[in-house]
Enzyme design. Structure first.
Site, PDB file in Angstrom:
ATOM      1  N   GLU A 131       1.114  -1.696  -0.163  1.00  0.00           N
ATOM      2  CA  GLU A 131       0.146   0.064  -0.143  1.00  0.00           C
ATOM      3  C   GLU A 131       1.167   1.556  -0.137  1.00  0.00           C
ATOM      4  OE1 GLU A 131      -2.574   0.622  -0.347  1.00  0.00           O
ATOM      5  OE2 GLU A 131      -4.385  -2.215   0.099  1.00  0.00           O
ATOM      6  N   TYR A 155      -6.218   7.147   3.826  1.00  0.00           N
ATOM      7  CA  TYR A 155      -6.936   5.659   3.115  1.00  0.00           C
ATOM      8  C   TYR A 155      -6.158   4.258   3.806  1.00  0.00           C
ATOM      9  CZ  TYR A 155      -5.802   2.871  -0.516  1.00  0.00           C
ATOM     10  OH  TYR A 155      -5.203   1.333  -1.411  1.00  0.00           O
ATOM     11  N   ASP A 195      -9.778   5.996  -2.728  1.00  0.00           N
ATOM     12  CA  ASP A 195      -8.577   6.605  -3.644  1.00  0.00           C
ATOM     13  C   ASP A 195      -8.916   6.649  -4.486  1.00  0.00           C
ATOM     14  OD1 ASP A 195      -9.535   4.656  -4.843  1.00  0.00           O
ATOM     15  OD2 ASP A 195      -7.229   3.929  -5.096  1.00  0.00           O
TER      16      ASP A 195
END
Length: 354
Positions: free
Chosen positions: A34, A117, A135
DNA sequence: AACTCGGGGCA
DNA sequence: TGCCCAGAGTT
């Protein structure tokens, strides 16, 4: 909206890419993926991810890594503070949490480099927590399908999209739901030339029906670039060359460079050769005259860097670089440089690359 | 709220 | 060229 979700999941089941972080629930691996994927396309991040987890297979190894080695692994990926925060957070997890990744949203969100996020992504994918991700893909898909015209780059607009995403979330399988939404945005509902012809959701899509697929989502601001002129002094002799580490609040923090003169305007060549900083490299009659490179133009999101390299080959490098680092040229490939400088090095410094 | 942090891909 | 990308931190 049940129609939307069922069609989306069906599409995801058939079209999802086989990506390495999809075949694990190890929160460390999810986390690394991520961070790498923040503002970064999957195609660009994938090779970095593979190399990164090979170098740093678990949070303990990462926490023990040296700064320079870590930055070298991140070289070329951009947004280098991500690597710094990753490092700091690895130490926290390794020490304060005994290597066990926290599983609740609030704790994960409090870690460096992890915002709304990324916290939602980690806890939903790795732990199945009911948190909705928002996102760039989610903004696009939701604004188009639902016809939401709130700007995506204002606090109010972000709040609106967050609420919609949370209402939409499938609490039975939040991780799958989140990834399906993002994958759909990345592969079908793309920023330009979206695949409306083959889209399984087109019959309910507001943007398609109103011919707004080019205007949604809405952004309020637009970026503007400023131009900066960089003049690097490449002072070397047969074995060594001078570099320095970038500090301060500017781009490329913690990466290396050659000693730099920066201007807001292009420097005249004569002026350049008489620059005070060139005197730091004492040029005497035994040294060759400075060679000035072509202009390297490097486009970034918020600025354009126009750089030249002034190369001075000394017969013997004098001890007059108090704030510089003297390194052997053979070792230059072990330091992390901005892509602009790496390009120059690859063309002008022979030897083994990586 | 506005800025800033990179680099690459695309039309 | 301008915009976007599995955003976050600083001011």
């Amino acid at each position: 909206m049940e129609y939307f979700k069922e069609a989306l999941y069906q599409w995801y089941h058939c079209h999802k890419r086989d990506l390495p972080w999809r075949s694990t629930r190890d929160p460390y691996l999810i986390w690394v993926s991520e961070i790498i994927l923040q503002q970064t396309r999957v195609d660009q991040g994938l090779p970095y991810y593979e190399r990164f987890i090979r170098q740093f297979p678990d949070v303990h190894v990462l926490s023990q890594a040296s700064d320079d080695h870590l930055m070298k692994q991140w070289e070329g990926l951009g947004y280098y503070s991500r690597a710094r925060h990753l490092h700091a957070t690895a130490k926290i997890i390794s020490e304060r949490y005994q290597g066990k990744f926290p599983s609740d949203y609030a704790t994960v969100r409090s870690l460096k480099g992890i915002g709304d996020y990324t916290a939602a992504a980690i806890v939903s994918i790795a732990f199945g927590a009911p948190c909705a991700v928002v996102d760039g893909n989610v903004y696009r898909v939701l604004s188009r399908f639902l016809g939401i015209k709130d700007p995506i780059d204002t606090p109010g607009g972000k709040k609106r999209f967050q609420q919609v995403a949370e209402e939409l979330l499938d609490r039975n399988n939040p991780g799958m739901h989140n990834q399906a939404l993002m994958e759909f945005g990345a592969l079908c509902c793309t920023p330009r030339n979206p695949g409306c012809q083959t889209c399984p959701l087109v019959s309910g899509c507001y943007a398609f029906q109103h011919k707004l697929k080019e205007t949604l989502p809405v952004k309020s601001k637009r970026i503007q670039r400023k131009i900066r002129y960089f003049y690097f002094l490449v002072a070397e002799d047969k074995e060594q060359v001078i570099i320095e580490k970038r500090t301060g609040s500017d781009i490329w923090k913690h990466l290396y460079q050659f000693p730099l003169l920066e201007q807001d305007y292009p420097a005249d060549e004569q002026l350049l050769l008489s620059m005070p900083f060139l005197n730091r490299s004492t040029v005497n009659h035994e040294d060759t005259l400075p060679e000035i490179s072509r202009e390297y133009i490097h486009q970034l999101t918020h600025q354009e860097i126009r750089a030249r390299f002034i190369r001075v080959k000394h017969r013997r490098l004098a001890d007059n670089f108090p704030d510089g680092i003297r390194i052997n040229k053979a070792e230059i490939h072990t330091f992390a440089f901005p892509v602009l400088i790496r390009n120059y090095i690859q063309k002008n410094f022979p030897g083994e690359h990586r």
